[in-house]
Write an enzyme that holds these catalytic residues in place. Structure first.
Site, PDB file in Angstrom:
ATOM      1  N   HIS A   1     -29.075  83.895 -38.340  1.00 47.94           N
ATOM      2  CA  HIS A   1     -30.134  83.048 -37.780  1.00 47.94           C
ATOM      3  C   HIS A   1     -29.499  82.061 -36.808  1.00 47.94           C
ATOM      4  O   HIS A   1     -28.336  81.689 -36.954  1.00 47.94           O
ATOM      5  CB  HIS A   1     -30.811  82.312 -38.944  1.00 47.94           C
ATOM      6  CG  HIS A   1     -32.037  81.544 -38.601  1.00 47.94           C
ATOM      7  ND1 HIS A   1     -31.998  80.320 -37.965  1.00 47.94           N
ATOM      8  CD2 HIS A   1     -33.357  81.803 -38.829  1.00 47.94           C
ATOM      9  CE1 HIS A   1     -33.238  79.857 -37.810  1.00 47.94           C
ATOM     10  NE2 HIS A   1     -34.077  80.740 -38.326  1.00 47.94           N
TER      11      HIS A   1
ATOM     12  N   ASP B   1     -25.380  80.818 -45.968  1.00 47.55           N
ATOM     13  CA  ASP B   1     -26.772  80.483 -45.675  1.00 47.55           C
ATOM     14  C   ASP B   1     -27.639  81.295 -46.633  1.00 47.55           C
ATOM     15  O   ASP B   1     -27.841  82.492 -46.451  1.00 47.55           O
ATOM     16  CB  ASP B   1     -27.088  80.830 -44.212  1.00 47.55           C
ATOM     17  CG  ASP B   1     -28.560  80.634 -43.866  1.00 47.55           C
ATOM     18  OD1 ASP B   1     -29.324  80.148 -44.722  1.00 47.55           O
ATOM     19  OD2 ASP B   1     -28.951  80.990 -42.731  1.00 47.55           O
TER      20      ASP B   1
ATOM     21  N   GLN C   1     -32.835  82.686 -47.166  1.00 51.95           N
ATOM     22  CA  GLN C   1     -33.678  83.840 -47.468  1.00 51.95           C
ATOM     23  C   GLN C   1     -33.449  84.382 -48.872  1.00 51.95           C
ATOM     24  O   GLN C   1     -34.362  84.940 -49.478  1.00 51.95           O
ATOM     25  CB  GLN C   1     -33.427  84.960 -46.441  1.00 51.95           C
ATOM     26  CG  GLN C   1     -33.974  84.689 -45.065  1.00 51.95           C
ATOM     27  CD  GLN C   1     -35.488  84.603 -45.026  1.00 51.95           C
ATOM     28  OE1 GLN C   1     -36.185  85.218 -45.828  1.00 51.95           O
ATOM     29  NE2 GLN C   1     -36.015  83.838 -44.091  1.00 51.95           N
TER      30      GLN C   1
ATOM     31  N   LYS D   1     -39.078  77.730 -48.545  1.00 51.80           N
ATOM     32  CA  LYS D   1     -39.032  79.179 -48.797  1.00 51.80           C
ATOM     33  C   LYS D   1     -39.003  79.489 -50.295  1.00 51.80           C
ATOM     34  O   LYS D   1     -39.216  80.628 -50.702  1.00 51.80           O
ATOM     35  CB  LYS D   1     -37.825  79.800 -48.105  1.00 51.80           C
ATOM     36  CG  LYS D   1     -37.830  79.662 -46.587  1.00 51.80           C
ATOM     37  CD  LYS D   1     -36.627  80.362 -45.974  1.00 51.80           C
ATOM     38  CE  LYS D   1     -36.414  79.958 -44.519  1.00 51.80           C
ATOM     39  NZ  LYS D   1     -37.495  80.402 -43.637  1.00 51.80           N
TER      40      LYS D   1
ATOM     41  N   CYS E   1     -35.711  83.797 -34.483  1.00 50.89           N
ATOM     42  CA  CYS E   1     -34.507  82.957 -34.355  1.00 50.89           C
ATOM     43  C   CYS E   1     -33.243  83.778 -34.585  1.00 50.89           C
ATOM     44  O   CYS E   1     -32.294  83.319 -35.228  1.00 50.89           O
ATOM     45  CB  CYS E   1     -34.558  81.772 -35.309  1.00 50.89           C
ATOM     46  SG  CYS E   1     -35.899  80.624 -34.961  1.00 50.89           S
TER      47      CYS E   1
END
Length: 420
Positions: free
Chosen positions: A134, A211, A214, A237, A376
């Site tokens: 991302h 990261d 997600q 999220k 993104c």
């Protein structure tokens, strides 16, 4: 967390999300239908308990945090630290002091790039990222590498849309000081081998920043077992509020790195000539925290734990396999990503002679909500050879019937585009 692997009661889960039970009011061809929400990869919906918690804080005991000994202030402090404890337990952090509340994943990653990178990156050093990142895990490293004279390197993806791990021997060297990688691609859905990447990074003396924006709503993470140095994710999220995120950092790294922002709460002592810093996490929580949101994130974690992350994952894996099968029946449709067994609950696709924005608009008219665009992740779309994709992302509250609605809406959209 429950280990009960009995099937998820999706109907009961859906009753907890008021927005999913409110008929659409205007602008849709099926006036009065319930929304088919397939954009949880951007932001998940919130259960009633999270909405209620936000309101409870605002109505009953809101005050600024870590400022007053009066009842409201003390209650807020207690609630914040309880939420911090829930986050620590949820990700397997060894101590609460390693959990920092931020404004979101983007701020968390920038905090590492600035706070760690500005002190420990030097000319000639290298940062390794991947082609599926991302922008939030690309741009901060571009900026800090340019500032410090370091080199940004890219681990490529292969034809199966997974990381080309064979390239690690070439790209991961003693010059590598940090590896920044997504745990799960927001476009491809690819689940990356974080344990192996961590082991390989540490073998050359590098730290790893994951990261997990997600992955955390779908997959169990344990930063201690996986030996992760930094991990970031966002509340919105994970069925929680927007405006709050988390940075986990190994405590010795947080102690050694520079503060990200200066201001109130993060100081130990301020003199006219210099200042000294509080210990983490206060060192990285300058100013006023997203108080209501952070407390309510703890409630969202309670909700996920009560439903059971393993049951959520099993349900989403079934949905994903079903979606792959149904979407694969549509002529000219290409799913961009690995096979369902190697990915999380995301299907990004293109259809020959159908622009993603046109498709998303036509699906919206039938009450099916998906995301379109580059998500993104422009470098990844360059590699895929398409400027944009349509993305359907699934959550615990989605059903096979909603996948059928997606497929039916696509067929209707293609018919309309053909007539035009």
């Amino acid at each position: 967390m429950t280990t009960d692997l009995s099937p998820l009661d999706v109907a009961a889960v859906r009753r907890d999300f008021p927005i999913l039970n409110r008929p659409l009011e205007t602008g849709r061809s099926r006036l009065g239908q319930l929304p088919v929400f397939l954009d949880s990869g951007a932001s998940a919906q919130k259960p009633q308990c999270v909405i209620d918690k936000e309101r409870e804080v605002e109505e009953r005991y809101y005050a600024n945090a870590y400022r007053g000994v009066y009842y409201f202030g003390a209650r807020v402090d207690e609630e914040l630290e309880a939420a911090r404890q829930k986050v620590a337990q949820f990700i397997g952090a060894p101590q609460c002091e390693s959990v920092i509340f931020t404004a979101g994943s983007t701020m968390s990653i920038n905090m590492v790039a600035r706070g760690w990178g500005s002190k420990f990156l030097h000319a000639g050093d290298e940062v390794l990222i991947t082609e599926m990142e991302h922008h939030a895990n690309i741009v901060p490293w571009q900026l800090i590498c340019a500032e410090r004279g370091a080199r940004l390197r890219w681990l490529p993806i292969n034809a199966e849309r997974t990381l080309d791990m064979k390239m690690l021997d070439e790209l991961l060297t003693p010059k590598t000081k940090l590896v920044a990688v997504t745990a799960m691609s927001n476009v491809l859905g690819t689940i990356n081998p974080i344990d192996e990447l961590t082991r390989r990074a540490h073998a050359v003396g590098a730290v790893i920043a994951v990261d997990a924006a997600q992955s955390v709503p779908h997959l169990k993470v344990d930063v201690t077992r996986s030996d992760i140095d930094f991990l970031s994710f966002s509340g919105h999220k994970l069925y929680g509020p927007s405006g709050v995120g988390v940075l986990y950092g190994r405590h010795e790294l947080l102690t050694d790195m520079n503060p990200f922002m200066g201001g109130g709460h993060m100081i130990e002592r301020v003199y006219k000539t210099h200042s000294t810093w509080s210990e983490p996490p206060a060192k990285f929580e300058a100013g006023t925290l997203p108080i209501v949101q952070a407390i309510s994130l703890g409630t969202a974690i309670d909700y996920v734990n009560n439903v059971g992350l393993e049951r959520i994952h099993a349900h989403e894996a079934d949905l994903l396999a079903y979606a792959h099968r149904r979407l694969g029946e549509i002529p000219g449709l290409t799913i961009h990503g690995p096979r369902p067994e190697d990915k999380g609950a995301i299907c990004s696709f293109t259809i020959a002679n159908a622009h993603p924005e046109d498709l998303a608009n036509l699906l919206d008219l039938r009450g099916v909500f998906v995301r379109h665009g580059h998500h993104c992740a422009m470098p990844l779309h360059d590699i895929l050879g398409v400027p944009a994709t349509v993305r359907a992302s699934f959550a615990m509250y989605n059903t096979r019937e909603e996948v059928d609605s997606l497929v039916a809406a696509i067929h209707a959209a293609l018919e309309k585009l053909k007539r035009n």
